[in-house]
Design a protein around this motif. Structure first.
Motif, PDB file in Angstrom:
ATOM      1  N   GLU A 287      11.293  14.331  -4.624  1.00  0.00           N
ATOM      2  CA  GLU A 287      12.322  14.791  -3.603  1.00  0.00           C
ATOM      3  C   GLU A 287      12.010  13.805  -2.345  1.00  0.00           C
ATOM      4  O   GLU A 287      12.783  13.413  -1.667  1.00  0.00           O
ATOM      5  N   GLN A 288      10.542  13.899  -2.103  1.00  0.00           N
ATOM      6  CA  GLN A 288      10.102  13.166  -1.047  1.00  0.00           C
ATOM      7  C   GLN A 288      10.231  11.710  -0.813  1.00  0.00           C
ATOM      8  O   GLN A 288      10.594  10.993  -0.004  1.00  0.00           O
ATOM      9  N   ILE A 289      10.044  11.330  -2.119  1.00  0.00           N
ATOM     10  CA  ILE A 289      10.304   9.589  -2.339  1.00  0.00           C
ATOM     11  C   ILE A 289      11.735   9.330  -2.047  1.00  0.00           C
ATOM     12  O   ILE A 289      12.020   8.356  -1.175  1.00  0.00           O
ATOM     13  N   LYS A 290      12.594  10.193  -2.505  1.00  0.00           N
ATOM     14  CA  LYS A 290      14.100  10.087  -2.323  1.00  0.00           C
ATOM     15  C   LYS A 290      14.317   9.729  -0.781  1.00  0.00           C
ATOM     16  O   LYS A 290      15.123   9.020  -0.230  1.00  0.00           O
ATOM     17  N   THR A 291      13.878  10.920   0.036  1.00  0.00           N
ATOM     18  CA  THR A 291      13.954  10.979   1.512  1.00  0.00           C
ATOM     19  C   THR A 291      13.317   9.807   2.010  1.00  0.00           C
ATOM     20  O   THR A 291      14.204   8.907   3.115  1.00  0.00           O
ATOM     21  N   GLN A 292      12.146   9.323   1.772  1.00  0.00           N
ATOM     22  CA  GLN A 292      11.658   8.240   2.380  1.00  0.00           C
ATOM     23  C   GLN A 292      12.088   6.938   2.115  1.00  0.00           C
ATOM     24  O   GLN A 292      12.218   6.046   2.933  1.00  0.00           O
ATOM     25  N   MET A 293      12.557   6.937   0.670  1.00  0.00           N
ATOM     26  CA  MET A 293      13.242   5.659   0.347  1.00  0.00           C
ATOM     27  C   MET A 293      14.537   5.402   1.282  1.00  0.00           C
ATOM     28  O   MET A 293      14.806   4.159   1.522  1.00  0.00           O
ATOM     29  N   ALA A 294      15.182   6.616   1.412  1.00  0.00           N
ATOM     30  CA  ALA A 294      16.543   6.381   2.414  1.00  0.00           C
ATOM     31  C   ALA A 294      16.225   5.941   3.568  1.00  0.00           C
ATOM     32  O   ALA A 294      17.023   5.053   4.297  1.00  0.00           O
ATOM     33  N   THR A 295      15.055   6.180   4.193  1.00  0.00           N
ATOM     34  CA  THR A 295      14.721   5.865   5.681  1.00  0.00           C
ATOM     35  C   THR A 295      14.389   4.175   5.421  1.00  0.00           C
ATOM     36  O   THR A 295      14.745   3.306   6.444  1.00  0.00           O
ATOM     37  N   GLU A 296      13.594   3.831   4.402  1.00  0.00           N
ATOM     38  CA  GLU A 296      13.018   2.434   4.254  1.00  0.00           C
ATOM     39  C   GLU A 296      14.392   1.446   4.283  1.00  0.00           C
ATOM     40  O   GLU A 296      14.438   0.590   4.783  1.00  0.00           O
ATOM     41  N   LYS A 297      15.209   2.040   3.331  1.00  0.00           N
ATOM     42  CA  LYS A 297      16.437   1.172   3.054  1.00  0.00           C
ATOM     43  C   LYS A 297      17.367   1.050   4.382  1.00  0.00           C
ATOM     44  O   LYS A 297      17.958  -0.153   4.873  1.00  0.00           O
TER      45      LYS A 297
ATOM     46  N   GLY B 130       1.023  -1.246  -0.122  1.00  0.00           N
ATOM     47  CA  GLY B 130       0.046  -0.149  -0.047  1.00  0.00           C
ATOM     48  C   GLY B 130       0.817   1.290   0.001  1.00  0.00           C
ATOM     49  O   GLY B 130       1.760   1.336   0.836  1.00  0.00           O
ATOM     50  N   PRO B 131       0.686   2.310  -1.000  1.00  0.00           N
ATOM     51  CA  PRO B 131       1.773   3.229  -1.266  1.00  0.00           C
ATOM     52  C   PRO B 131       1.643   4.454   0.035  1.00  0.00           C
ATOM     53  O   PRO B 131       0.552   4.826   0.102  1.00  0.00           O
ATOM     54  N   PRO B 132       2.853   4.580   0.491  1.00  0.00           N
ATOM     55  CA  PRO B 132       2.477   6.005   1.600  1.00  0.00           C
ATOM     56  C   PRO B 132       2.588   7.085   0.774  1.00  0.00           C
ATOM     57  O   PRO B 132       3.033   7.012  -0.441  1.00  0.00           O
ATOM     58  N   TYR B 133       2.192   7.997   1.402  1.00  0.00           N
ATOM     59  CA  TYR B 133       1.924   9.384   0.566  1.00  0.00           C
ATOM     60  C   TYR B 133       3.379   9.888   0.572  1.00  0.00           C
ATOM     61  O   TYR B 133       4.215  10.090   1.665  1.00  0.00           O
ATOM     62  N   ALA B 134       3.698  10.555  -0.338  1.00  0.00           N
ATOM     63  CA  ALA B 134       5.139  11.051  -0.552  1.00  0.00           C
ATOM     64  C   ALA B 134       5.263  12.580  -0.290  1.00  0.00           C
ATOM     65  O   ALA B 134       5.138  13.504  -1.068  1.00  0.00           O
ATOM     66  N   ASN B 135       4.915  12.811   1.088  1.00  0.00           N
ATOM     67  CA  ASN B 135       5.182  14.172   1.578  1.00  0.00           C
ATOM     68  C   ASN B 135       5.768  14.136   2.855  1.00  0.00           C
ATOM     69  O   ASN B 135       5.044  13.738   3.929  1.00  0.00           O
ATOM     70  N   GLY B 136       7.025  14.574   3.286  1.00  0.00           N
ATOM     71  CA  GLY B 136       7.481  14.576   4.491  1.00  0.00           C
ATOM     72  C   GLY B 136       8.218  13.396   4.756  1.00  0.00           C
ATOM     73  O   GLY B 136       8.076  12.325   4.234  1.00  0.00           O
ATOM     74  N   ASN B 137       8.895  13.449   6.122  1.00  0.00           N
ATOM     75  CA  ASN B 137       9.609  12.446   6.268  1.00  0.00           C
ATOM     76  C   ASN B 137       8.918  11.101   6.739  1.00  0.00           C
ATOM     77  O   ASN B 137       7.608  11.316   7.020  1.00  0.00           O
ATOM     78  N   LEU B 138       9.351   9.713   6.652  1.00  0.00           N
ATOM     79  CA  LEU B 138       8.645   8.696   7.052  1.00  0.00           C
ATOM     80  C   LEU B 138       8.201   8.835   8.453  1.00  0.00           C
ATOM     81  O   LEU B 138       9.051   8.684   9.424  1.00  0.00           O
ATOM     82  N   HIS B 139       7.079   8.428   8.791  1.00  0.00           N
ATOM     83  CA  HIS B 139       6.510   8.744  10.107  1.00  0.00           C
ATOM     84  C   HIS B 139       6.675   7.342  10.820  1.00  0.00           C
ATOM     85  O   HIS B 139       6.790   6.245   9.995  1.00  0.00           O
ATOM     86  N   ALA B 140       6.571   7.352  12.293  1.00  0.00           N
ATOM     87  CA  ALA B 140       6.827   5.912  12.765  1.00  0.00           C
ATOM     88  C   ALA B 140       5.772   4.868  12.653  1.00  0.00           C
ATOM     89  O   ALA B 140       5.999   3.868  12.279  1.00  0.00           O
ATOM     90  N   GLY B 141       4.584   5.174  12.074  1.00  0.00           N
ATOM     91  CA  GLY B 141       3.727   4.408  11.693  1.00  0.00           C
ATOM     92  C   GLY B 141       3.996   3.666  10.609  1.00  0.00           C
ATOM     93  O   GLY B 141       3.642   2.399  10.319  1.00  0.00           O
TER      94      GLY B 141
END
Length: 642
Positions: free
Chosen positions: A130-140, A55-66
């Protein structure tokens, strides 16, 4: 004796402490360089597949804890199935269209109205990436093993084209239609709002009881009779089109100092006490059905309106005489449509009363109009009572502001035509791992109205509809196919860069446009249609339909689980998933909802940088994820010491 010299301890390079925050990046780098994900797939390439669709998270802001917790548990599910011998491709996804990104761009100082739609959309696309790039880095950094080289993203040309082909199939099957109906509307964002983006909050509002004087009593009532209505939204009085009665309830004609009043017989004493009036006698009683089509004077505009009947009218509160505005409520809309009364809307897209509201109300905000109506009714001698009450009112979940019901011409997906098929899928073809999941989903679909899929915004997939000179929409396979091909080649921005004639197939003609003039729809699709058609990505990558599992938060029964079920059943004839599992929310260590204003938001990267990703993953693993999960320093400390 020095016992130290008698101890023979092993010599080892194994450190006393894990130092996870320092060591994990090196491990992750080694995985990436060695193609760890690809090797897992290669090892099981001939085995039975297990597909968890992300389920795709929304690409806006840092990846939140949930979302971080969700990613960890998905990783556990996928990897455990790989260890059991399954072939487990996993494609991370991102949801990239919609209002939050438009708002983020405008908050940065961009004036949307100072540039072309195409230029603004380009800014939105750049921001989303840009948001995807940030969130992807956290996921990795969390250690999730996935195909990050080939994510699915809703702004990709291929995704948008497949989405338009879903729309095409539904439209050609008669499931897509245009209509004027009341919908949730945000006057602050000037757009329709999805049901799944609504939450209810208790608010304190003025409620009023007003006399509607009889015009033509049809030989039953007199002209000095008045129906008594009650409303919690006085601003809708200018939109009044009827008074609705229950055909089987008993109504009384009661003599008072304010004239002869008509309301439910069972509420006579209760209402008169609230009006501070004396009961001078019940003159007559009637069943609601006897008063049908009597007319009364509109209290704001110079016109007469009818009394109609509806089973939705109850004797639980109010007066039993329901002020009915077909443009501002679904019950009202359906009641009016039975009598051929079209909805009118006296409020514009910004929440201001328009000219149809009359000269005294025009130009006021809907909230100021409520105050004006109270004053007007009092001056006309029609106001029986004003009270303040606390009631549950719908709000926009993103802005936390009031929404209104407003009739607007929109595009809809018919739920009624596929309701039974969807309910059958829910009951008989899906395994619900949360015991209450099936009941929740079933009831949502059973009671759901038609899905409003149009949004009055720019950043999204366009509704691929053209209009002829007479205003009729063009819904033809040749046209849909051509638009989908254009989007696949150029992306959906092509819709906003070209004129209608340049988007139609070469040489296209239509008898309803004898001069060859065509216009195009300006609305975009609801983003839930975007993600609701994301199962296309699995098929496009060689996967089977349906996939094995959808796993998201419990809010997705009204969101992604819901829209995916509707689009999948409409297009493919069955649910896009075989099984559904959901988790609770991540809350703070006290069990309170995380909020920036409260200051209790936990950034998962803070935990990772201090304790390491494995500690965060362990917290997710040992928690009861079907319930709300507490996260804070104390929770992480407890896990790290285990």
């Amino acid at each position: 004796m020095d016992y130290k010299s008698t101890l023979h301890m092993p010599k080892t390079d194994f450190e006393m402490r894990g130092n996870l925050a320092k060591k994990e990046p090196g491990i992750l780098k080694e995985w990436e360089e060695n193609g760890h994900y690809q090797k897992i797939l290669e090892h099981h390439k001939d085995e039975k597949p297990f597909i968890l669709h992300d389920g795709p998270p929304y690409a806006n802001g840092n990846l939140h804890a949930g979302t971080a917790m969700n990613r960890c548990i998905k990783d556990f599910i996928v990897r455990s199935h790989a260890m059991e011998g399954f072939y487990t491709p996993f494609f991370p996804g991102w949801d990239t269209h919609g209002l939050p990104i438009e708002n983020a761009i405008q908050r940065s100082g961009v004036d949307r109205k100072s540039m072309s739609a195409s230029e603004f959309r380009q800014l939105c696309e750049t921001y989303a990436k840009e948001q995807i790039k940030t969130q992807m880095a956290t996921e990795k950094r969390l250690g999730q093993v996935a195909d990050y080289d080939h994510p699915y993203i809703t702004l990709q040309k291929s995704f948008e084209a497949r989405q338009i082909r879903c729309f095409e199939k539904m439209a050609l099957d008669g499931l897509i239609f245009q209509g004027l109906k009341p919908i949730y509307w945000s006057p602050y964002n000037e757009t329709a709002i999805a049901d799944s983006e609504i939450f209810y909050k208790d608010v304190k509002d003025a409620t009023i009881f007003v006399k509607f004087p009889v015009a033509d009593g049809k030989g039953i009532l007199d002209q000095d009779d008045s129906f008594v209505i009650w409303t919690t939204t006085p601003w809708t009085i200018p939109s009044n089109e009827a008074v609705c009665l229950n055909p089987d309830l008993v109504y009384a004609e009661v003599q008072t100092e304010q004239g002869k009043l008509i309301f439910l017989e069972s509420m006579t004493e209760q209402l008169l006490q609230r009006f501070h009036l004396e009961n001078q006698g019940v003159l007559r009683t009637f069943k609601g059905s006897e008063l049908e089509l009597i007319t009364y004077h509109h209290v704001v505009l110079d016109k007469e309106c009818p009394v109609i009947l509806g089973d939705h009218v109850t004797d639980e509160d109010g007066t039993g005489c329901v002020h009915t505005a077909g443009g501002h409520g679904l019950d009202d809309y359906y009641a009016c449509m039975k009598y051929g009364i079209p909805p009118i809307c006296t409020v514009d897209e910004r929440g201001y009363m328009n000219e149809e509201a009359g000269p005294e109300c025009q130009g006021l905000t809907f909230e100021d109009c409520s105050k004006k109506i109270i004053t007007m009714m009092n001056e006309k001698g029609l106001l029986l009572a004003v009270e303040t009450m606390v009631h549950s009112y719908p709000h926009d979940d993103r802005l936390k502001k009031k929404v209104i019901f407003r009739a607007a011409k929109q595009w809809f997906c018919s739920i009624e035509k596929i309701r039974e098929a969807v309910l059958d899928q829910i009951q008989n073809h899906v395994t619900w791992h949360n015991e209450w999941g099936q009941i929740r989903m079933y009831n949502m679909i059973k009671d759901r109205g038609d899905w409003c899929i149009s949004r009055q915004r720019l950043w999204g997939v366009p509704i691929p509809i053209f209009y002829c000179e007479d205003g009729s929409p063009i819904m033809e396979k040749e046209v849909f196919d051509h638009v989908a091909d254009l989007v696949e080649e150029f992306g959906s921005n092509v819709w906003f860069e070209r004129e209608a004639k340049d988007l139609l197939p070469e040489g296209y003609t239509n008898p309803k446009s004898p001069n060859g003039i065509f216009t195009k729809e300006s609305d975009i699709m609801d983003v839930w249609f975007d993600s609701g058609s994301s199962w296309n990505e699995l098929e496009a990558r060689g996967g089977d339909y349906p996939c094995d599992l959808y796993f998201e938060g419990s809010d997705q029964y009204r969101g992604w689980f819901n829209s995916s079920m509707i689009v999948g059943t409409a297009v493919k004839g069955r649910s896009p998933y075989k099984e559904v599992l959901s988790h609770g929310y991540v809350v703070d260590s006290k069990g309170e909802k995380m909020s920036k204003s409260v200051g209790n938001v936990v950034n998962p990267m803070d935990i990772i940088n201090t304790n390491g990703a494995d500690v965060f993953r362990l917290w997710a693993m040992v928690s009861d994820y079907k319930q709300d999960l507490k996260l804070g320093d104390s929770n992480i400390k407890q896990v790290s010491e285990q």
